[in-house]
Write a protein that holds these residues in place. Structure first.
Motif, PDB file in Angstrom:
ATOM      1  N   LYS A   1     -36.069 -62.787  29.934  1.00 55.77           N
ATOM      2  CA  LYS A   1     -36.916 -63.342  30.987  1.00 55.77           C
ATOM      3  C   LYS A   1     -37.241 -62.292  32.040  1.00 55.77           C
ATOM      4  CE  LYS A   1     -35.810 -68.274  30.716  1.00 55.77           C
ATOM      5  NZ  LYS A   1     -37.219 -68.708  30.587  1.00 55.77           N
ATOM      6  N   THR A   2     -36.328 -61.337  32.215  1.00 54.43           N
ATOM      7  CA  THR A   2     -36.556 -60.233  33.161  1.00 54.43           C
ATOM      8  C   THR A   2     -37.097 -58.996  32.466  1.00 54.43           C
ATOM      9  OG1 THR A   2     -34.759 -61.027  34.568  1.00 54.43           O
ATOM     10  CG2 THR A   2     -35.477 -58.746  34.882  1.00 54.43           C
ATOM     11  N   SER A   3     -36.486 -58.645  31.331  1.00 58.70           N
ATOM     12  CA  SER A   3     -36.847 -57.394  30.648  1.00 58.70           C
ATOM     13  C   SER A   3     -38.082 -57.527  29.758  1.00 58.70           C
ATOM     14  CB  SER A   3     -35.672 -56.922  29.785  1.00 58.70           C
ATOM     15  OG  SER A   3     -35.472 -57.807  28.687  1.00 58.70           O
ATOM     16  N   THR A   4     -38.424 -58.747  29.335  1.00 65.47           N
ATOM     17  CA  THR A   4     -39.463 -59.098  28.346  1.00 65.47           C
ATOM     18  C   THR A   4     -39.086 -58.664  26.926  1.00 65.47           C
ATOM     19  OG1 THR A   4     -40.903 -57.114  28.397  1.00 65.47           O
ATOM     20  CG2 THR A   4     -41.244 -58.794  30.127  1.00 65.47           C
ATOM     21  N   GLU A   5     -37.862 -58.186  26.727  1.00 71.37           N
ATOM     22  CA  GLU A   5     -37.440 -57.695  25.410  1.00 71.37           C
ATOM     23  C   GLU A   5     -36.830 -58.837  24.585  1.00 71.37           C
ATOM     24  OE1 GLU A   5     -38.424 -54.944  24.472  1.00 71.37           O
ATOM     25  OE2 GLU A   5     -38.472 -53.513  26.131  1.00 71.37           O
ATOM     26  N   TYR A   6     -37.689 -59.740  24.126  1.00 70.10           N
ATOM     27  CA  TYR A   6     -37.243 -60.856  23.292  1.00 70.10           C
ATOM     28  C   TYR A   6     -36.900 -60.368  21.878  1.00 70.10           C
ATOM     29  CZ  TYR A   6     -38.746 -64.108  26.918  1.00 70.10           C
ATOM     30  OH  TYR A   6     -38.861 -64.804  28.099  1.00 70.10           O
TER      31      TYR A   6
ATOM     32  N   ILE B   1     -32.171 -65.117  27.928  1.00 68.17           N
ATOM     33  CA  ILE B   1     -32.047 -65.071  29.393  1.00 68.17           C
ATOM     34  C   ILE B   1     -32.345 -63.668  29.916  1.00 68.17           C
ATOM     35  CG2 ILE B   1     -30.397 -65.214  31.302  1.00 68.17           C
ATOM     36  CD1 ILE B   1     -29.063 -67.545  29.762  1.00 68.17           C
ATOM     37  N   LYS B   2     -31.788 -62.662  29.264  1.00 70.55           N
ATOM     38  CA  LYS B   2     -32.059 -61.285  29.673  1.00 70.55           C
ATOM     39  C   LYS B   2     -33.533 -60.930  29.502  1.00 70.55           C
ATOM     40  CE  LYS B   2     -27.545 -59.092  29.086  1.00 70.55           C
ATOM     41  NZ  LYS B   2     -27.528 -58.415  30.400  1.00 70.55           N
TER      42      LYS B   2
END
Length: 281
Positions: free
Chosen positions: A262-267, A259-260
């Motif tokens: 989705k904004t940060s792109t840090e998968y 979920i985070k």
């Protein structure tokens, strides 16, 4: 690589229980594991090293194998956005399942795998693998894939140079690696399972991967998240941290990471698609 500073100390939870240090390389935003053991193959000698087996003995292994099978098709569909046929080389092919999928999609398959046990399992599936990609003589592969393999390579710059030599000028290079800037990495810190010292010799951020491959003469085409990785890594990390598998907490942290991201792109992990730079860098 220069400009190093200490970043974190981590334990080998899989084999030895030994502690290793991670050092930050400022110029590439990459972490390096030190010291590198002289007898590195020893640290892969575990029945729990799941990429070298097809084991389905417990819930975690069954889950891993199910997700792996689903992702085989997904990975091929991503590749077919760039190449629909041709010679595909899988470096670090494990037990050969990705290449079996590629063959079903009309690719001519080639692969390498340093682990003798995994190679033997692949042979029983009619997938022939050589031990070391540095020994390959064939050139002009249309697609080269490294699924969670780059982090195991001792000299990344030399490895990238060899991959460039093997890849066709219009070919596609596919790199999947964990991302130490993901939420799950930040949450679990030294217990984050994707550090996996000392088997993982290097650890990458998005900036680190892109700068390393740009310096090696590649340009980025696209990126894809591996959304299941955050759940699996969180499950292993919970066991590292507490000594037991807390499925609910692991699922929560894996979901929170995605979920985070989705904004940060840090998968937790990402797949990078590269081609040789047309600028000749």
């Amino acid at each position: 690589m220069a400009n190093q500073r200490h970043f974190l100390s981590c334990k080998d939870y899989l084999v030895s229980g030994e502690e290793f240090d991670l050092f930050w390389h400022k110029e590439h935003e990459i972490l390096e594991t030190k010291p590198v053991p002289v007898n590195l193959p020893f640290y892969y000698s575990s029945d729990r090293y799941i990429s070298h087996t097809d084991s389905k003995e417990n819930f975690t292994e069954k889950l891993y194998q199910q997700v792996k099978n689903y992702m085989m098709g997904k990975k091929i569909s991503w590749i077919k956005n760039y190449k629909t046929s041709g010679k595909i080389l899988d470096v670090g092919a494990g037990t050969g399942d990705f290449l079996i999928t590629a063959r079903k999609h009309h690719f001519e398959i080639f692969g390498t795998e340093p682990n003798e046990t995994a190679r033997g399992m692949a042979i029983r599936k009619d997938v022939s693998l050589v031990k070391d990609y540095q020994e390959l003589k064939i050139k002009n592969y249309d697609v080269i894939t490294l699924w969670h393999v780059l982090e195991h390579i001792k000299e990344p710059e030399e490895g990238i140079a060899k991959l460039s030599e093997l890849l066709d000028d219009d070919g596609v290079l596919v790199i999947a690696v964990p991302n130490f800037k993901s939420f799950d990495a930040q949450h679990y810190k030294e217990c984050w399972a994707a550090y996996d010292v000392p088997r993982h010799l290097f650890h990458f951020s998005q900036k680190g991967i892109e700068s390393l491959f740009t310096a090696g003469g590649f340009e980025l085409l696209s990126k894809k998240p591996l959304i299941f990785d955050s759940f699996y890594v969180s499950l292993l990390s919970e066991k590292n941290k507490t000594g037991s598998s807390n499925y609910i907490k692991a699922f929560y942290n894996g979901l929170k990471s995605n979920i985070k991201a989705k904004t940060s792109t840090e998968y937790s992990s990402l797949v990078y698609f590269f081609r040789k730079s047309k600028n000749g860098l």
